[in-house]
Design a protein around this motif. Structure first.
Motif, PDB file in Angstrom:
ATOM      1  N   GLN A  14      39.167  38.966  29.357  1.00 34.99           N
ATOM      2  CA  GLN A  14      38.523  39.634  30.498  1.00 34.99           C
ATOM      3  C   GLN A  14      37.784  38.629  31.371  1.00 34.99           C
ATOM      4  O   GLN A  14      37.861  38.685  32.607  1.00 34.99           O
ATOM      5  CB  GLN A  14      37.555  40.702  29.995  1.00 34.99           C
ATOM      6  CG  GLN A  14      36.794  41.424  31.104  1.00 34.99           C
ATOM      7  CD  GLN A  14      37.683  42.377  31.876  1.00 34.99           C
ATOM      8  OE1 GLN A  14      38.086  43.402  31.348  1.00 34.99           O
ATOM      9  NE2 GLN A  14      37.998  42.033  33.130  1.00 34.99           N
ATOM     10  N   ASP A  15      37.054  37.690  30.743  1.00 32.42           N
ATOM     11  CA  ASP A  15      36.336  36.661  31.497  1.00 32.42           C
ATOM     12  C   ASP A  15      37.307  35.836  32.347  1.00 32.42           C
ATOM     13  O   ASP A  15      37.036  35.547  33.515  1.00 32.42           O
ATOM     14  CB  ASP A  15      35.586  35.718  30.547  1.00 32.42           C
ATOM     15  CG  ASP A  15      34.434  36.391  29.823  1.00 32.42           C
ATOM     16  OD1 ASP A  15      33.855  37.342  30.378  1.00 32.42           O
ATOM     17  OD2 ASP A  15      34.119  35.961  28.694  1.00 32.42           O
ATOM     18  N   MET A  16      38.444  35.454  31.744  1.00 25.56           N
ATOM     19  CA  MET A  16      39.426  34.638  32.472  1.00 25.56           C
ATOM     20  C   MET A  16      40.036  35.419  33.626  1.00 25.56           C
ATOM     21  O   MET A  16      40.229  34.891  34.717  1.00 25.56           O
ATOM     22  CB  MET A  16      40.519  34.162  31.514  1.00 25.56           C
ATOM     23  CG  MET A  16      40.042  33.244  30.403  1.00 25.56           C
ATOM     24  SD  MET A  16      41.415  32.737  29.334  1.00 25.56           S
ATOM     25  CE  MET A  16      40.564  32.410  27.797  1.00 25.56           C
ATOM     26  N   LEU A  17      40.327  36.706  33.369  1.00 25.12           N
ATOM     27  CA  LEU A  17      40.905  37.551  34.414  1.00 25.12           C
ATOM     28  C   LEU A  17      39.927  37.709  35.568  1.00 25.12           C
ATOM     29  O   LEU A  17      40.308  37.638  36.741  1.00 25.12           O
ATOM     30  CB  LEU A  17      41.275  38.910  33.821  1.00 25.12           C
ATOM     31  CG  LEU A  17      42.098  39.848  34.695  1.00 25.12           C
ATOM     32  CD1 LEU A  17      43.457  39.247  34.995  1.00 25.12           C
ATOM     33  CD2 LEU A  17      42.271  41.205  34.017  1.00 25.12           C
ATOM     34  N   ASP A  18      38.648  37.920  35.246  1.00 25.41           N
ATOM     35  CA  ASP A  18      37.629  38.032  36.284  1.00 25.41           C
ATOM     36  C   ASP A  18      37.532  36.751  37.106  1.00 25.41           C
ATOM     37  O   ASP A  18      37.293  36.786  38.316  1.00 25.41           O
ATOM     38  CB  ASP A  18      36.260  38.334  35.667  1.00 25.41           C
ATOM     39  CG  ASP A  18      36.163  39.754  35.121  1.00 25.41           C
ATOM     40  OD1 ASP A  18      37.027  40.582  35.471  1.00 25.41           O
ATOM     41  OD2 ASP A  18      35.232  40.028  34.341  1.00 25.41           O
ATOM     42  N   ALA A  19      37.713  35.607  36.430  1.00 28.29           N
ATOM     43  CA  ALA A  19      37.552  34.322  37.105  1.00 28.29           C
ATOM     44  C   ALA A  19      38.659  34.037  38.110  1.00 28.29           C
ATOM     45  O   ALA A  19      38.402  33.466  39.175  1.00 28.29           O
ATOM     46  CB  ALA A  19      37.490  33.191  36.071  1.00 28.29           C
ATOM     47  N   VAL A  20      39.880  34.432  37.795  1.00 27.10           N
ATOM     48  CA  VAL A  20      41.005  34.099  38.690  1.00 27.10           C
ATOM     49  C   VAL A  20      41.416  35.251  39.587  1.00 27.10           C
ATOM     50  O   VAL A  20      42.180  35.066  40.534  1.00 27.10           O
ATOM     51  CB  VAL A  20      42.230  33.582  37.890  1.00 27.10           C
ATOM     52  CG1 VAL A  20      41.887  32.320  37.137  1.00 27.10           C
ATOM     53  CG2 VAL A  20      42.778  34.643  36.956  1.00 27.10           C
ATOM     54  N   GLY A  21      40.917  36.454  39.316  1.00 28.31           N
ATOM     55  CA  GLY A  21      41.215  37.592  40.175  1.00 28.31           C
ATOM     56  C   GLY A  21      42.317  38.470  39.620  1.00 28.31           C
ATOM     57  O   GLY A  21      43.165  38.017  38.853  1.00 28.31           O
ATOM     58  N   THR A  22      42.287  39.720  40.006  1.00 23.71           N
ATOM     59  CA  THR A  22      43.235  40.695  39.464  1.00 23.71           C
ATOM     60  C   THR A  22      44.375  41.021  40.416  1.00 23.71           C
ATOM     61  O   THR A  22      45.233  41.831  40.085  1.00 23.71           O
ATOM     62  CB  THR A  22      42.500  42.005  39.113  1.00 23.71           C
ATOM     63  OG1 THR A  22      41.850  42.512  40.294  1.00 23.71           O
ATOM     64  CG2 THR A  22      41.479  41.784  38.018  1.00 23.71           C
ATOM     65  N   ARG A  23      44.388  40.411  41.600  1.00 23.66           N
ATOM     66  CA  ARG A  23      45.456  40.709  42.549  1.00 23.66           C
ATOM     67  C   ARG A  23      46.366  39.507  42.795  1.00 23.66           C
ATOM     68  O   ARG A  23      47.262  39.569  43.615  1.00 23.66           O
ATOM     69  CB  ARG A  23      44.874  41.204  43.882  1.00 23.66           C
ATOM     70  CG  ARG A  23      44.169  42.550  43.762  1.00 23.66           C
ATOM     71  CD  ARG A  23      43.908  43.155  45.145  1.00 23.66           C
ATOM     72  NE  ARG A  23      43.044  42.315  45.965  1.00 23.66           N
ATOM     73  CZ  ARG A  23      41.726  42.377  45.964  1.00 23.66           C
ATOM     74  NH1 ARG A  23      41.108  43.227  45.166  1.00 23.66           N
ATOM     75  NH2 ARG A  23      41.015  41.598  46.750  1.00 23.66           N
ATOM     76  N   SER A  24      46.106  38.405  42.092  1.00 21.73           N
ATOM     77  CA  SER A  24      46.905  37.192  42.266  1.00 21.73           C
ATOM     78  C   SER A  24      47.716  36.949  40.995  1.00 21.73           C
ATOM     79  O   SER A  24      47.184  36.454  40.003  1.00 21.73           O
ATOM     80  CB  SER A  24      46.002  35.990  42.556  1.00 21.73           C
ATOM     81  OG  SER A  24      45.239  36.209  43.722  1.00 21.73           O
ATOM     82  N   PHE A  25      48.990  37.310  41.039  1.00 22.80           N
ATOM     83  CA  PHE A  25      49.809  37.228  39.828  1.00 22.80           C
ATOM     84  C   PHE A  25      50.055  35.790  39.387  1.00 22.80           C
ATOM     85  O   PHE A  25      50.136  35.515  38.188  1.00 22.80           O
ATOM     86  CB  PHE A  25      51.143  37.951  40.056  1.00 22.80           C
ATOM     87  CG  PHE A  25      51.035  39.439  39.936  1.00 22.80           C
ATOM     88  CD1 PHE A  25      51.237  40.067  38.713  1.00 22.80           C
ATOM     89  CD2 PHE A  25      50.709  40.221  41.036  1.00 22.80           C
ATOM     90  CE1 PHE A  25      51.125  41.438  38.592  1.00 22.80           C
ATOM     91  CE2 PHE A  25      50.591  41.597  40.923  1.00 22.80           C
ATOM     92  CZ  PHE A  25      50.800  42.214  39.701  1.00 22.80           C
TER      93      PHE A  25
END
Length: 197
Positions: free
Chosen positions: A30-41
């Motif tokens: 979750q931390d990593m996903l938050d860091a790079v964003g959820t709309r950039s595949f």
């Protein structure tokens, strides 16, 4: 989190965001996903592939769990979702920060070299429908990781291919996507030859 979305264009930038993610000694998915964003595949595909490419892939279950994450993300890209969803049990998984830093130190020299060659070009090759082809190839490459996991660091080969595809998406670099496609063909040919032999 929205400031992270659509803001990354190099491997070094993705690494910096991931290494700065979270707080304390553990960094969750979750931390990593938050860091790079959820709309950039591209960046979200790159993170697990980058970890598996590093010596961290020698930790039992890491390649298999990484493959599950990659498949889920790539499947959503294939289906045309605009944002990324992962189940809660995957989001709660974490790595020790020292382990993540070790992976970053391994990738860092490669990042400096690779980023010099990345640039937006032939970008139609990383947009639909070609991005869906990339997603499908990432799923196929990730599916080999659980099989390769018992062989030391062999899953890193599949992770390297996924990294190239993900970097093509990050940098909007269609030429890199074509290079990744050629690399996929070569590796598939070698695999067929080794099985046949």
């Amino acid at each position: 989190m929205t400031s992270a979305d659509d803001a990354l264009s190099t491997l070094h930038q993705v690494m910096e965001r991931v290494c700065a993610a979270g707080e304390g000694d553990e960094v969750s998915v979750q931390d990593m996903l938050d860091a790079v964003g959820t709309r950039s595949f591209g960046p979200v595909l790159l993170v697990p592939a980058m970890i598996i490419l590093s010596p961290v892939s020698g930790i039992p279950t890491v390649p298999t769990l990484g493959a599950v994450i990659i498949c889920l993300i790539a499947l959503q890209l294939l289906c045309g979702r605009r944002s990324i969803w992962l189940p809660r049990w995957l989001l709660r998984l974490s790595l020790r920060r020292t382990t993540l830093d070790r992976a970053a130190r391994f990738i860092s020299p490669l990042a400096r070299t690779v980023d010099r060659f990345l640039k937006p070009r032939l970008s139609f090759f990383v947009r639909r429908p070609f991005s869906q082809v990339i997603a499908l190839l990432c799923i196929l490459a990730a599916a080999t990781m659980p099989v390769l996991e018992p062989l030391p660091f062999m899953a890193s080969t599949a992770a390297a291919v996924i990294c190239v595809y993900a970097l093509a998406l990050v940098a909007h670099d269609g030429l890199l996507a074509l290079i990744a496609l050629l690399l996929t063909g070569v590796l598939a040919g070698l695999g067929v030859t080794s099985v046949g032999g």
